[in-house]
Design an enzyme around this catalytic site. Structure first.
Site, PDB file in Angstrom:
ATOM      1  N   GLY A 288      17.507  -1.609  -8.891  1.00  0.00           N
ATOM      2  CA  GLY A 288      17.377  -2.780  -9.843  1.00  0.00           C
ATOM      3  C   GLY A 288      18.252  -4.008  -9.851  1.00  0.00           C
ATOM      4  CB  SER A 289      19.866  -5.547  -7.089  1.00  0.00           C
ATOM      5  OG  SER A 289      18.946  -6.023  -6.188  1.00  0.00           O
ATOM      6  CG  ASN A 290      15.039  -8.632  -6.994  1.00  0.00           C
ATOM      7  OD1 ASN A 290      15.248  -9.659  -6.759  1.00  0.00           O
ATOM      8  ND2 ASN A 290      15.096  -7.722  -5.909  1.00  0.00           N
TER       9      ASN A 290
ATOM     10  CE  LYS B  66      -4.712   6.823  -6.204  1.00  0.00           C
ATOM     11  NZ  LYS B  66      -6.149   6.460  -5.724  1.00  0.00           N
TER      12      LYS B  66
ATOM     13  CG  MET C  26       9.033   1.778  -4.539  1.00  0.00           C
ATOM     14  SD  MET C  26       8.807   0.425  -3.503  1.00  0.00           S
ATOM     15  CE  MET C  26       8.444   1.494  -1.715  1.00  0.00           C
ATOM     16  NE  ARG C  27       4.859   5.990  -8.627  1.00  0.00           N
ATOM     17  CZ  ARG C  27       4.614   7.219  -8.495  1.00  0.00           C
ATOM     18  NH1 ARG C  27       3.513   7.809  -8.177  1.00  0.00           N
ATOM     19  NH2 ARG C  27       5.729   8.102  -8.713  1.00  0.00           N
TER      20      ARG C  27
ATOM     21  CG  HIS D 163       6.702  -8.649   0.251  1.00  0.00           C
ATOM     22  ND1 HIS D 163       6.573  -7.230   0.196  1.00  0.00           N
ATOM     23  CD2 HIS D 163       6.569  -8.842   1.352  1.00  0.00           C
ATOM     24  CE1 HIS D 163       6.252  -6.552   1.309  1.00  0.00           C
ATOM     25  NE2 HIS D 163       6.523  -7.555   2.279  1.00  0.00           N
TER      26      HIS D 163
HETATM   27  C1  GRF Z   1      13.439  -5.797  -2.950  1.00  0.00           C
HETATM   28  O1  GRF Z   1      13.984  -5.962  -1.776  1.00  0.00           O
HETATM   29  C2  GRF Z   1      12.088  -6.297  -3.422  1.00  0.00           C
HETATM   30  O2  GRF Z   1      11.611  -7.363  -2.216  1.00  0.00           O
HETATM   31  C3  GRF Z   1      11.064  -5.064  -3.029  1.00  0.00           C
HETATM   32  O3  GRF Z   1      12.022  -4.005  -3.474  1.00  0.00           O
HETATM   33  C4  GRF Z   1      13.299  -4.460  -3.361  1.00  0.00           C
HETATM   34  C5  GRF Z   1      13.895  -4.092  -4.690  1.00  0.00           C
HETATM   35  O4  GRF Z   1      15.394  -4.135  -4.797  1.00  0.00           O
HETATM   36  N1  GRF Z   1       9.735  -5.381  -3.777  1.00  0.00           N
HETATM   37  P1  GRF Z   1      15.946  -3.944  -6.181  1.00  0.00           P
HETATM   38  O5  GRF Z   1      15.483  -2.705  -6.818  1.00  0.00           O
HETATM   39  O6  GRF Z   1      15.748  -5.144  -7.103  1.00  0.00           O
HETATM   40  O7  GRF Z   1      17.499  -3.967  -6.018  1.00  0.00           O
END
Ligand code: GRF
Length: 193
Positions: free
Chosen positions: A15-17, A68, A95-96, A114
């Site tokens: 969840g860092s993003n 999925k 991841m789905r 991505h």
């Molecule tokens: C990121 O590297 C993103 O590009 C990919 O999955 C990862 C998610 O990282 N789709 P986080 O869970 O947001 O830390």
């Protein structure tokens, strides 16, 4: 009531993003509101982080498929998002593969990040693909989601160098720093329309 666009963030990992997006909102750099954080995995760290911000969370029921949701599972997800009056679906390490029920419910309103300079290195562990290919530059891409995995219209990208001696971990860490800057900035652009 705020008129800020209502986002749901979907994630399966750390969840860092999500945190970068929520912090941009709290700092007034992104006019949006996260109304729900959803994971397909009940113990995903993203859910704990969301709860730490006081945001509503939900876990999807187990799917019979690894990559999925079942068609019924995805319809239930759409219902959940509608109940929360979600306007934009933000994938952050989800991841789905997204299928028709969700795509049709949110046309041009599902966004993903991505860890490569698309169209290069689609799919899993893109940073390892970049290292194996010996490229001098890697990066990340924010893009709209369509039925073809990692192939929707590109919104924006950030480049990072591949350095001598990089391991998959050091390269991924550098890409993630760029992701945390790119994702909120790209959303700010796209949510304005
Ligand atoms: C990121 O590297 C993103 O590009 C990919 O999955 C990862 C998610 O990282 N789709 P986080 O869970 O947001 O830390």
């Amino acid at each position: 009531m705020s008129n800020a666009p209502r986002l749901a963030v979907l994630g399966s990992g750390k969840g860092s993003n999500f945190v970068a997006i929520q912090e941009a909102i709290l700092a007034g750099k992104l006019d949006a509101r996260i109304v729900l954080v959803v994971s397909d995995l009940p113990d995903a760290i993203i859910l704990a982080k969301a709860a730490g911000f006081g945001l509503p969370t939900a876990t999807l029921p187990p799917s019979p498929f690894r990559t999925k949701l079942s068609p019924e599972g995805e319809v239930a997800l759409v219902d959940l998002l509608r109940r929360h009056e979600v306007e934009w679906v933000i994938l952050a390490g989800y991841m789905r593969v997204v299928k028709e029920p969700l795509l049709n419910a949110f046309p041009n309103r599902i966004v993903n990040i991505h860890p490569s300079l698309l169209p290069a290195f689609k799919g899993l562990r893109a940073w390892e693909q970049a290292l194996a290919a010996g490229v001098a530059e890697a990066g990340c891409t924010v893009h709209f989601v369509n039925r073809d995995v990692d192939a929707g219209e590109i919104i924006d990208q950030r480049r990072v160098p591949v350095l001598a001696g990089d391991s998959p971990e050091t390269l991924h860490a550098r890409i993630q720093v760029a992701e945390h800057e790119l994702y909120p900035a790209a959303l700010a652009k796209v949510l304005k329309g």
